[in-house]
Design an enzyme around this catalytic site. Structure first.
Site, PDB file in Angstrom:
ATOM      1  CE1 TYR A 144      25.415  -7.981 -52.827  1.00 37.54           C
ATOM      2  CE2 TYR A 144      23.509  -9.222 -51.914  1.00 37.54           C
ATOM      3  CZ  TYR A 144      24.400  -8.738 -53.034  1.00 37.54           C
ATOM      4  OH  TYR A 144      23.993  -9.451 -54.179  1.00 37.54           O
ATOM      5  CG  ASP A 244      18.236  -4.787 -47.671  1.00 38.71           C
ATOM      6  OD1 ASP A 244      17.040  -5.541 -47.616  1.00 38.71           O
ATOM      7  OD2 ASP A 244      18.990  -4.818 -48.405  1.00 38.71           O
ATOM      8  CE  LYS A 272      18.807 -13.269 -48.945  1.00 37.37           C
ATOM      9  NZ  LYS A 272      19.689 -12.196 -48.852  1.00 37.37           N
TER      10      LYS A 272
HETATM   11  C1  LIG Z   1      20.165 -11.257 -49.991  1.00 37.03           C
HETATM   12  C2  LIG Z   1      19.791 -10.006 -50.006  1.00 37.03           C
HETATM   13  C3  LIG Z   1      19.554  -9.030 -50.939  1.00 37.03           C
HETATM   14  C4  LIG Z   1      19.422  -9.448 -52.269  1.00 37.03           C
HETATM   15  O1  LIG Z   1      18.363 -10.252 -52.537  1.00 37.03           O
HETATM   16  P1  LIG Z   1      18.443 -10.908 -53.941  1.00 37.03           P
HETATM   17  O2  LIG Z   1      17.233 -11.647 -53.982  1.00 37.03           O
HETATM   18  O3  LIG Z   1      19.648 -12.070 -53.902  1.00 37.03           O
HETATM   19  O4  LIG Z   1      18.573 -10.202 -55.304  1.00 37.03           O
HETATM   20  C5  LIG Z   1      19.311  -7.764 -50.580  1.00 37.03           C
HETATM   21  N1  LIG Z   1      19.514  -7.176 -49.219  1.00 37.03           N
HETATM   22  C6  LIG Z   1      20.111  -8.035 -48.126  1.00 37.03           C
HETATM   23  C7  LIG Z   1      19.980  -7.643 -46.946  1.00 37.03           C
HETATM   24  C8  LIG Z   1      20.119  -9.118 -48.554  1.00 37.03           C
HETATM   25  O5  LIG Z   1      20.537 -10.138 -47.652  1.00 37.03           O
END
Ligand SMILES: *Cc1c(COP(=O)(O)O)cnc(C)c1O
Length: 432
Positions: A144, A244, A272
């Protein structure tokens, strides 16, 4: 445990908000029942609108590594707010923050601030395509990366919880440019690259994007040698490697998963923790690649609230506190104590549980076989997870309401919070 006010709010919410929530994973669709409406948080605890206290392992889905309402973070936000909340013009604080990020994550020679993880990954992919002149991207089944169209193919997190293969509203053309391979499967990635090696440039692979530790199919660590293989294959085929690290950044080590596993990606996405509980995120990498970003280059990306002073102040203070000696060792110890404890209780209760953990992120899968990728994660007993989730909730422990999510231990989780969790698990595991 009474949750009458939460139930009433749920009903009101569903009339005016789709599903009653502003992000799908917050609804309890994976476990049944009504979501808990939160009134406030303090340290490792959440308090709901009915006055119940919970030990919190969601931590706002990752950002709150210092726990809720950390006094020094609150003070930094208040101080910044007193000087104004947004300017749309550069500030010294953003420069200082970019310097900090490039120092902590040295593969990011230059960095651009954005406001969400979704923006970070979407922008990094646009950059990868712009810089390579190629269109295809590769992601992991069950990975994700936020909700940009091209990344909602075989996505994890809420899409996994709801069992959605993709999303309505994503065009076939967009989906066709996203290729997927299973996590930890070197042969599949090598075959995919080989199949595209002789295509015209536009049809070749621009980038591979991975969560270096999967968190959004539940926590699934990289097998030994896998990240090295991804790095080697991307290099051999002239594709970029995008880490990511929205979840893993400052979570599994101060320098993120790339420091923990010693792999240097071309581009990195952060979110985050980097915003300390406020909306900040970032993407960055090699200076020659970042030179493609507007206004230096032709890849456009912008944001009214990018580098927001409050968010940057919260992120700056959070990273400063995480830089103190011994922090990650302490998190490792408390997380190991908790997760090893839960695994031992499961064995005693005769409940098959696969406990995956990397640092302070973990998932207990109700499964018989090791969970190494999305297909093995999906073999978990989600009905049993749902029973466990509610048994824990009723004993004052708040877990993510899905088998396919990671749990997070914060620095605020002290002996009392951990003991309460183990005591709750001891009883919950006997009832599932
Ligand atoms: C939470 C998350 C996202 C998305 O971040 P948002 O601030 O919710 O848009 C993208 N990549 C990873 C790995 C995530 O855990």
């Amino acid at each position: 445990m009474q949750r009458e006010r939460s139930e009433a709010l749920s009903e009101r919410a569903r009339r005016v908000i789709p599903g009653g929530v502003n992000s799908p994973v917050r609804a309890f669709r994976g476990v049944g029942g009504d979501p808990v409406f939160v009134a406030r948080g303090k340290g490792p605890y959440l308090y709901d609108v009915d006055g119940n206290e919970y030990v919190d392992y969601v931590g706002s889905w990752g950002p709150l590594i210092l726990g809720h309402a950390h006094p020094e973070v609150l003070e930094a936000i208040a101080k910044a707010a007193a000087d104004g909340t947004s300017f749309g013009a550069p500030t010294e604080r953003e420069v200082r923050f970019a310097e900090t990020l490039t120092r902590l994550v040295p593969s990011m020679q230059k960095v651009r601030l954005v406001s969400s993880g979704t923006e970070a990954t979407m922008s990094a992919l646009r950059l990868a395509r712009g810089a390579t002149g190629r269109d295809k991207i590769v992601k992991i089944d069950g990975g994700y990366h936020g909700h940009a169209d091209c990344l909602l193919v075989a996505a994890g997190s809420g899409a996994a919880t709801l069992g959605l293969p993709g999303s309505a509203g994503v065009t076939d053309g967009t989906a066709a440019d996203t290729l997927t391979v299973p996590w930890n499967d070197e042969a599949a990635l090598a075959a995919l690259f080989a199949a595209h090696a002789r295509e015209p440039d536009k049809r070749r692979i621009a980038a591979v994007i991975v969560e270096p530790v999967c968190g959004n199919m539940g926590c699934v660590p990289p097998a030994p040698g896998w990240l090295e293989a991804v790095r080697r294959l991307t290099r051999e085929h002239g594709a970029l490697l995008i880490f990511d690290e929205v979840m893993t950044g400052f979570r599994v080590a101060l320098g993120g998963a790339q420091a923990r596993y010693q792999i240097e990606p071309d581009l990195t996405c952060l979110g985050k923790i980097v915003g300390g509980g406020l909306p900040a995120a970032a993407y960055g990498g090699r200076a020659d690649l970042m030179a493609h970003i507007a206004p230096d280059g032709p890849v456009y990306q912008a944001g009214t609230l990018s580098g927001n002073p409050l968010a940057v102040a919260a992120g700056e203070k959070t990273l400063e506190l995480l830089g103190r000696p011994g922090i990650y060792e302490a998190l490792e110890r408390s997380s190991a104590q908790l997760v090893d404890g839960i695994a031992a209780l499961a064995r005693e209760a005769g409940v098959p549980l696969i406990a995956n953990r990397v640092g302070s992120m973990f998932t207990g899968f109700f499964a018989n076989q090791p969970v190494v990728d999305y297909s093995s994660a999906k073999r978990s007993d989600t009905a049993r997870f749902g029973r466990f989730f509610h048994a824990m909730l009723d004993r004052g422990v708040y877990l993510a309401p899905s088998q396919f999510e990671a749990a997070f231990v914060s620095l605020a989780h002290d002996g009392r919070a951990l003991d309460r969790t183990l005591e709750a698990a001891k009883h919950a595991l006997k009832t599932v």
